[in-house]
Design a protein around this motif. Structure first.
Motif, PDB file in Angstrom:
ATOM      1  N   GLY A   1       4.028   1.921  13.955  1.00  9.51           N
ATOM      2  CA  GLY A   1       4.501   1.220  12.687  1.00  9.51           C
ATOM      3  C   GLY A   1       3.489   1.500  11.542  1.00  9.51           C
ATOM      4  N   ILE A   2       2.150   1.111  11.900  1.00  7.42           N
ATOM      5  CA  ILE A   2       0.760   1.374  11.231  1.00  7.42           C
ATOM      6  C   ILE A   2       0.729   2.714  10.650  1.00  7.42           C
ATOM      7  CG2 ILE A   2      -1.646   0.888  10.868  1.00  7.42           C
ATOM      8  CD1 ILE A   2      -1.329  -1.106  12.924  1.00  7.42           C
ATOM      9  N   CYS A   3       1.015   3.752  11.529  1.00  5.95           N
ATOM     10  CA  CYS A   3       0.650   5.154  11.205  1.00  5.95           C
ATOM     11  C   CYS A   3       2.020   5.531  10.126  1.00  5.95           C
ATOM     12  CB  CYS A   3       0.556   5.989  12.372  1.00  5.95           C
ATOM     13  SG  CYS A   3      -0.890   5.604  13.405  1.00  5.95           S
ATOM     14  N   GLY A   4       3.191   5.074  10.663  1.00  7.75           N
ATOM     15  CA  GLY A   4       4.426   5.525  10.097  1.00  7.75           C
ATOM     16  C   GLY A   4       4.511   5.118   8.566  1.00  7.75           C
ATOM     17  N   SER A   5       3.960   3.606   8.377  1.00  8.88           N
ATOM     18  CA  SER A   5       3.979   3.010   7.114  1.00  8.88           C
ATOM     19  C   SER A   5       2.974   3.926   6.115  1.00  8.88           C
ATOM     20  CB  SER A   5       3.648   1.709   7.193  1.00  8.88           C
ATOM     21  OG  SER A   5       4.529   0.783   7.370  1.00  8.88           O
ATOM     22  N   LEU A   6       1.748   3.979   6.743  1.00  6.47           N
ATOM     23  CA  LEU A   6       0.824   4.694   5.887  1.00  6.47           C
ATOM     24  C   LEU A   6       1.078   6.230   5.475  1.00  6.47           C
ATOM     25  CD1 LEU A   6      -2.461   3.315   7.702  1.00  6.47           C
ATOM     26  CD2 LEU A   6      -1.571   2.523   5.623  1.00  6.47           C
ATOM     27  N   TYR A   7       1.806   6.560   6.380  1.00  5.43           N
ATOM     28  CA  TYR A   7       2.198   8.265   6.178  1.00  5.43           C
ATOM     29  C   TYR A   7       3.329   8.159   5.090  1.00  5.43           C
ATOM     30  CZ  TYR A   7       3.632  12.782   7.536  1.00  5.43           C
ATOM     31  OH  TYR A   7       3.900  14.339   7.677  1.00  5.43           O
ATOM     32  N   ILE A   8       4.412   7.367   5.266  1.00  4.74           N
ATOM     33  CA  ILE A   8       5.280   7.347   4.334  1.00  4.74           C
ATOM     34  C   ILE A   8       5.007   6.939   2.828  1.00  4.74           C
ATOM     35  CG2 ILE A   8       7.619   6.024   3.429  1.00  4.74           C
ATOM     36  CD1 ILE A   8       7.960   6.066   6.869  1.00  4.74           C
ATOM     37  N   LEU A   9       3.921   5.937   3.038  1.00  8.88           N
ATOM     38  CA  LEU A   9       3.109   5.528   1.713  1.00  8.88           C
ATOM     39  C   LEU A   9       2.414   6.351   1.144  1.00  8.88           C
ATOM     40  CD1 LEU A   9       3.146   2.533   0.431  1.00  8.88           C
ATOM     41  CD2 LEU A   9       0.909   2.307   1.450  1.00  8.88           C
ATOM     42  N   LEU A  10       1.761   7.234   1.874  1.00  8.74           N
ATOM     43  CA  LEU A  10       1.074   8.174   1.068  1.00  8.74           C
ATOM     44  C   LEU A  10       2.005   9.484   0.659  1.00  8.74           C
ATOM     45  CD1 LEU A  10      -1.944   9.788   0.802  1.00  8.74           C
ATOM     46  CD2 LEU A  10      -1.085  11.028   2.981  1.00  8.74           C
ATOM     47  N   ILE A  11       3.024   9.884   1.255  1.00  6.80           N
ATOM     48  CA  ILE A  11       3.819  10.730   0.630  1.00  6.80           C
ATOM     49  C   ILE A  11       4.580  10.233  -0.831  1.00  6.80           C
ATOM     50  CG2 ILE A  11       5.970  12.299   0.995  1.00  6.80           C
ATOM     51  CD1 ILE A  11       5.399  11.928   3.869  1.00  6.80           C
ATOM     52  N   THR A  12       4.886   8.847  -0.638  1.00  7.67           N
ATOM     53  CA  THR A  12       5.323   8.006  -1.635  1.00  7.67           C
ATOM     54  C   THR A  12       4.541   8.141  -2.764  1.00  7.67           C
ATOM     55  OG1 THR A  12       6.622   6.677  -0.042  1.00  7.67           O
ATOM     56  CG2 THR A  12       6.619   5.807  -2.376  1.00  7.67           C
ATOM     57  N   ILE A  13       3.144   7.741  -2.597  1.00  8.30           N
ATOM     58  CA  ILE A  13       2.155   7.997  -3.804  1.00  8.30           C
ATOM     59  C   ILE A  13       2.273   9.108  -4.420  1.00  8.30           C
ATOM     60  CG2 ILE A  13       0.017   7.563  -4.201  1.00  8.30           C
ATOM     61  CD1 ILE A  13      -0.288   5.145  -2.263  1.00  8.30           C
TER      62      ILE A  13
ATOM     63  N   PRO B   1      12.351  11.345  12.479  1.00  5.10           N
ATOM     64  CA  PRO B   1      12.525   9.848  12.346  1.00  5.10           C
ATOM     65  C   PRO B   1      11.154   9.326  12.440  1.00  5.10           C
ATOM     66  CG  PRO B   1      14.306  10.609  13.419  1.00  5.10           C
ATOM     67  CD  PRO B   1      13.491  11.727  13.315  1.00  5.10           C
ATOM     68  N   THR B   2      10.778   8.402  11.773  1.00  4.44           N
ATOM     69  CA  THR B   2       9.370   7.991  11.731  1.00  4.44           C
ATOM     70  C   THR B   2       9.264   6.304  11.691  1.00  4.44           C
ATOM     71  OG1 THR B   2       8.575   9.926  10.310  1.00  4.44           O
ATOM     72  CG2 THR B   2       7.093   7.861  10.681  1.00  4.44           C
ATOM     73  N   SER B   3       8.853   5.803  12.342  1.00  2.00           N
ATOM     74  CA  SER B   3       8.564   4.135  12.330  1.00  2.00           C
ATOM     75  C   SER B   3       7.830   3.654  10.991  1.00  2.00           C
ATOM     76  CB  SER B   3       8.003   3.701  13.603  1.00  2.00           C
ATOM     77  OG  SER B   3       8.345   2.335  13.615  1.00  2.00           O
ATOM     78  N   SER B   4       7.953   2.431  10.898  1.00  3.91           N
ATOM     79  CA  SER B   4       6.921   1.885   9.933  1.00  3.91           C
ATOM     80  C   SER B   4       6.776   0.104  10.415  1.00  3.91           C
ATOM     81  CB  SER B   4       7.803   1.954   8.483  1.00  3.91           C
ATOM     82  OG  SER B   4       8.540   0.745   8.485  1.00  3.91           O
ATOM     83  N   ILE B   5       5.895  -0.503   9.657  1.00  2.23           N
ATOM     84  CA  ILE B   5       5.669  -1.925  10.103  1.00  2.23           C
ATOM     85  C   ILE B   5       7.063  -2.691   9.902  1.00  2.23           C
ATOM     86  CG2 ILE B   5       4.217  -4.047   9.996  1.00  2.23           C
ATOM     87  CD1 ILE B   5       2.021  -1.977   8.674  1.00  2.23           C
ATOM     88  N   THR B   6       7.683  -2.441   8.865  1.00  2.63           N
ATOM     89  CA  THR B   6       8.630  -3.299   8.356  1.00  2.63           C
ATOM     90  C   THR B   6       9.868  -2.990   9.296  1.00  2.63           C
ATOM     91  OG1 THR B   6       9.370  -2.064   6.602  1.00  2.63           O
ATOM     92  CG2 THR B   6       8.133  -3.733   5.992  1.00  2.63           C
ATOM     93  N   LEU B   7      10.151  -1.746   9.672  1.00  5.44           N
ATOM     94  CA  LEU B   7      11.100  -1.105  10.497  1.00  5.44           C
ATOM     95  C   LEU B   7      10.986  -2.004  11.873  1.00  5.44           C
ATOM     96  CD1 LEU B   7      12.067   2.331  10.018  1.00  5.44           C
ATOM     97  CD2 LEU B   7      13.221   0.567   9.743  1.00  5.44           C
ATOM     98  N   LEU B   8       9.463  -1.998  12.626  1.00  2.00           N
ATOM     99  CA  LEU B   8       9.233  -2.782  13.853  1.00  2.00           C
ATOM    100  C   LEU B   8       9.625  -4.272  13.811  1.00  2.00           C
ATOM    101  CD1 LEU B   8       5.805  -1.057  14.930  1.00  2.00           C
ATOM    102  CD2 LEU B   8       8.263  -0.644  15.888  1.00  2.00           C
ATOM    103  N   ILE B   9       9.326  -4.769  12.481  1.00  2.00           N
ATOM    104  CA  ILE B   9       9.559  -6.261  12.565  1.00  2.00           C
ATOM    105  C   ILE B   9      11.237  -6.308  12.524  1.00  2.00           C
ATOM    106  CG2 ILE B   9       9.654  -8.316  10.991  1.00  2.00           C
ATOM    107  CD1 ILE B   9       7.275  -7.296   9.723  1.00  2.00           C
TER     108      ILE B   9
END
Lengths: 292, 264
Positions: free
Chosen positions: A77-89, A239-247
């Protein structure tokens, strides 16, 4: 008979009490959320929580039956969130910044007004609608949930925030800065890049960090675009995970309910840290302009 | 006795600034400047006087095309620089030749003192060697009598200076680009009398090599520093003359009334 002056003092005291009382009432939900997060979330916090991927349902059931702490963590989740966030930025920041500059500098042009309207509409758009739209156009077209589909959905959400942050920052700068640059014979682009942006960099970065902290908590569009993954994934098309998806996943499985609190606590602290950094940058890079 | 620079100017008869029937309107039919025609005398200080709203600052800003930043402002007539209409020149070229100092000091907040002096070069992407930069900074700051005060703190923020020093820094920043003309929009309005005196002395020295047009709200200052004066009323140029003549024996009744009111 109470004199008018005493009456005013009583009224003043009364409103003081009301203001403090309401402020305290408003604090209760915030404090109770923090208390619950700490109380229930700290149980699962250990080094494995940050270094291992999320457990399977079977592992969680076995742990529950034996009364042990659920194994695994939220690394995916941590890696996925940071990865998705980086692409978003990468997708959003340059675009949002230039649109913000364009809007600010051409406020009355028809096209600029049109963009301002669109930006305002998207600013308040429910995230699930954006998620569904991206699902239809990207996920279905490419026949796969993916990190980049999630990033596109988050970019649509983040873009109006960056545009607004840029516009508001530029609005707060006095006109004389631009005029004095132009009066030196500089081109318009040069003044924007070399005078305006360096002066506004603190506020721009603060705006970016606040937008990031808001985006970090978004779940709905990711459910329908990135889906989630039990492993750490660096493939942008998978498909990738994220912190919010894990929650979201943990909350749907009664055996993993305890993990919800720990993951939420992590996200909460992450967002708090981002906000503290944003405040620090705003304070550290604050430029007090002359004539303020 | 004119300096070498002035002789050079006069002998070459260059850098002439002329305004022909210049009108500036903020909205159709409402003029801030009406049919102003004037030939600015080179290597001299010309002060622009008049009541608030007379169009002094507007006139000044239109000379280096700053009015173009506001699309609602329209200019008609002709402003020529060495016989060439400035509207047919690139605004960047016009503004480099005609420097401007604003009413309030406006150093660039994100730059230190050294960078502020060189900001014109940086913004115009003119690359200089370290030695050239140092020389320009020292000369420009010496020109505005600021060098001795800041030579040991060039890396400090420009905002750490006093308001008077900031204004001199802004003049140094403008001078660093070696403009031929200097437009000064009431540059001493926000500073104390000692600094005002320094800036007046500076203007007096600069006129050897520069043509200066200064908006002056203070009549005594205008009479002290300027060689020529023009009086504007409701956007019209009422009178343009040698300042000593205008302040002592104005030809127009309106000028006389304004000067009398200011003295009283």
């Amino acid at each position: 008979m109470i004199s008018y002056q005493k009456f005013r003092i009583y009224i003043d005291k009364f409103f003081h009490v009301i203001v403090y009382l309401f402020s305290f009432i408003a604090l209760i939900p915030f404090l109770s959320i923090i208390w619950t997060l700490l109380k229930k979330g700290l149980i699962h916090v250990n080094p494995n929580f940050y270094t291992q991927t999320s457990p399977s349902a079977t592992e969680a059931i076995l742990a529950n039956l034996s009364g042990e702490i659920i194994p695994g963590g939220i690394l995916n989740g941590i890696c996925g969130s940071l990865y998705i966030l980086l692409i978003t930025i990468i997708l959003t920041v340059p675009l949002g910044f230039f649109i913000g500059v364009y809007i600010h500098e051409n406020r009355k042009q028809k096209f600029s007004i049109f963009i301002q309207y669109i930006s305002a509409i998207f600013y308040g758009m429910p995230s699930i609608i954006i998620g569904i739209t991206v699902y239809v156009f990207i996920v279905k077209s490419f026949h796969s949930f993916s990190a980049w589909a999630g990033s596109v959905a988050l970019s649509v959400l983040m873009l109006p925030m960056i545009i607004r942050a840029t516009d508001e920052t530029l609005k707060s700068l006095p006109t004389y800065l631009k005029e004095s640059g132009l009066a030196l014979g500089a081109s318009y682009t040069s003044v924007i890049l070399r005078v305006i942006i360096p002066t506004a960099k603190g506020n721009l970065l603060t705006g970016l960090l606040i937008s990031v902290s808001r985006i970090l908590g978004v779940t709905a569009p990711l459910i329908v675009t990135t889906l989630g993954c039990s492993m750490v994934n660096w493939d942008i098309t998978k498909p990738t995970s994220s912190i919010t998806l894990l929650i979201w996943n943990f909350s749907n499985n009664p055996c993993m309910a305890d993990m919800v609190w720990s993951t939420s606590l992590f996200l909460f602290i992450f967002i708090i840290v981002l906000n503290i950094i944003a405040k620090h940058i705003a304070w550290k890079w604050k430029i007090t302009l002359p004539h303020e | 006795m004119p300096g070498n620079g002035k002789l050079h100017y006069l002998m070459n008869k260059k850098h002439l600034l002329e305004l022909k029937n210049v009108s500036v309107s903020f909205s159709p039919g409402i003029y801030a400047i009406k049919n102003v025609s004037v030939s600015i005398k080179p290597c001299a200080i010309t002060s622009v006087i008049g009541a608030s709203g007379a169009g002094k600052s507007t006139l000044l800003r239109s000379i280096n095309r700053m009015h173009e930043l506001y699309p609602n402002i329209k200019l008609s007539g002709e402003i020529s620089l060495d016989g060439k209409n400035i509207m047919e020149m690139k605004p960047i070229e016009v503004r480099r030749r005609i420097g401007m100092v604003f009413q309030m000091p406006n150093p660039f907040p994100a730059m230190n003192i050294y960078q502020n002096v060189l900001s014109g070069y940086k913004l115009n992407k003119i690359y200089l060697s370290k030695a050239e930069k140092d020389e320009i900074v020292e000369k420009s700051l010496q020109d505005v009598a600021l060098w001795d005060e800041v030579k040991n703190s060039l890396n400090k923020s420009a905002l750490s200076l006093t308001v008077g020093q900031q204004q001199r820094l802004c003049i140094a920043r403008t001078l660093a680009l070696q403009p031929e003309f200097l437009l000064m929009d009431d540059p001493t309005s926000s500073i104390d009398p000692i600094c005002t005196n320094r800036i007046e002395e500076l203007m007096y020295r600069l006129k050897d090599n520069h043509t200066i047009i200064v908006v002056a709200h203070n009549l005594s200052q205008a009479s002290r520093i300027s060689d020529y004066a023009m009086y504007l009323e409701k956007g019209e140029l009422v009178e343009y003359d040698i300042s000593n003549v205008m302040f002592v024996a104005p030809k127009d009744k309106r000028t006389e009334r304004y000067i009398t009111e200011q003295i009283e």
